[in-house]
Motif scaffolding. Structure first.
Motif, mmCIF file in Angstrom:
data_model
loop_
_atom_site.group_PDB
_atom_site.id
_atom_site.type_symbol
_atom_site.label_atom_id
_atom_site.label_comp_id
_atom_site.label_asym_id
_atom_site.label_seq_id
_atom_site.Cartn_x
_atom_site.Cartn_y
_atom_site.Cartn_z
ATOM 1 N N ALA A 60 -37.183 57.302 -19.044
ATOM 2 C CA ALA A 60 -36.570 56.938 -19.506
ATOM 3 C C ALA A 60 -35.250 57.771 -18.134
ATOM 4 N N ALA A 61 -36.372 58.690 -17.266
ATOM 5 C CA ALA A 61 -35.226 59.897 -15.914
ATOM 6 C C ALA A 61 -35.955 58.367 -15.119
ATOM 7 N N GLY A 62 -37.296 57.745 -15.051
ATOM 8 C CA GLY A 62 -36.870 57.246 -13.831
ATOM 9 C C GLY A 62 -36.152 55.722 -14.224
ATOM 10 N N TYR B 29 -33.336 54.771 -11.610
ATOM 11 C CA TYR B 29 -32.795 53.015 -10.968
ATOM 12 C C TYR B 29 -31.817 52.840 -11.540
ATOM 13 N N ARG B 30 -31.552 52.852 -13.100
ATOM 14 C CA ARG B 30 -29.616 52.287 -12.474
ATOM 15 C C ARG B 30 -28.385 53.323 -11.539
ATOM 16 N N GLN C 129 -26.505 51.269 -8.450
ATOM 17 C CA GLN C 129 -24.954 51.231 -8.833
ATOM 18 C C GLN C 129 -24.546 51.679 -7.004
ATOM 19 N N SER C 130 -25.283 52.790 -6.775
ATOM 20 C CA SER C 130 -25.304 53.720 -5.569
ATOM 21 C C SER C 130 -25.039 52.431 -4.224
ATOM 22 N N VAL C 131 -26.123 51.889 -4.926
ATOM 23 C CA VAL C 131 -26.835 50.828 -3.114
ATOM 24 C C VAL C 131 -25.526 49.772 -3.253
ATOM 25 N N GLN C 132 -25.132 49.419 -5.330
ATOM 26 C CA GLN C 132 -24.140 48.246 -4.673
ATOM 27 C C GLN C 132 -22.692 48.387 -4.530
ATOM 28 N N ALA C 133 -22.107 49.590 -4.655
ATOM 29 C CA ALA C 133 -21.231 50.104 -4.706
ATOM 30 C C ALA C 133 -21.199 50.426 -2.382
ATOM 31 N N ARG C 134 -21.958 50.920 -1.998
ATOM 32 C CA ARG C 134 -21.739 50.706 -0.529
ATOM 33 C C ARG C 134 -21.681 49.153 0.099
ATOM 34 N N TRP C 135 -22.341 48.859 -1.683
ATOM 35 C CA TRP C 135 -22.583 47.142 -0.533
ATOM 36 C C TRP C 135 -20.863 46.305 -0.618
ATOM 37 N N ASP C 136 -21.043 46.760 -1.956
ATOM 38 C CA ASP C 136 -18.919 46.038 -2.137
ATOM 39 C C ASP C 136 -17.860 46.715 -1.047
ATOM 40 N N LYS C 137 -18.138 48.117 -1.054
ATOM 41 C CA LYS C 137 -17.498 48.461 -0.285
ATOM 42 C C LYS C 137 -17.274 48.276 1.811
#
Length: 123
Positions: free
Chosen positions: A18-20, A24-25, A29-37
């Motif tokens: 669950a922690a993993g 991961y999620r 999300q943070s990587v996707q947010a950087r890519w979107d930015k």
């Protein structure tokens, strides 16, 4: 029945999974947010470049139109030298009351005039 250690191991593995999964999620999300930015910034830069090119093209067109209009004005109005040349006398008067012959009075074939015009247009 299952031993207690296996239940604890299963609970621990479930907790780790669950922690993993949460990590991961959250990381995705943070990587996707950087890519979107980055994509938004790249799009904004491309839009700014397109706008800059459009403004430069408009300025170049305005400059071209102004130069073209100035050239058209110059070509439509005869120069003072050519006006004087057409009215300058080329021979003395033909008598006391005769009008002197001017350069504009000399007949010139149309073909020669067309050649002169095309030569002037090339210049």
């Amino acid at each position: 029945m299952l031993p207690a250690w296996s239940i604890q191991l299963a609970a621990g593995l479930a907790l780790v999974a669950a922690a993993g999964g949460y990590g991961y999620r959250h990381g995705a999300q943070s990587v996707q947010a950087r890519w979107d930015k980055q994509a938004r910034e790249a799009q904004a830069a491309a839009d700014a470049l397109r706008e800059s090119d459009r403004l430069r093209a408009r300025a170049a067109d305005a400059d071209y139109q102004a130069r073209r209009a100035a050239a058209a004005r110059r070509s439509n109005s005869p120069s003072p030298e050519s006006v004087y040349a057409l009215h300058a006398t080329i021979c003395p008067p033909a008598g006391a009351f005769g009008r002197p012959l001017e350069l504009g009075d000399v007949p010139v074939p149309g073909v020669w005039l067309d050649r002169l015009r095309s030569a002037g247009a090339d210049y």
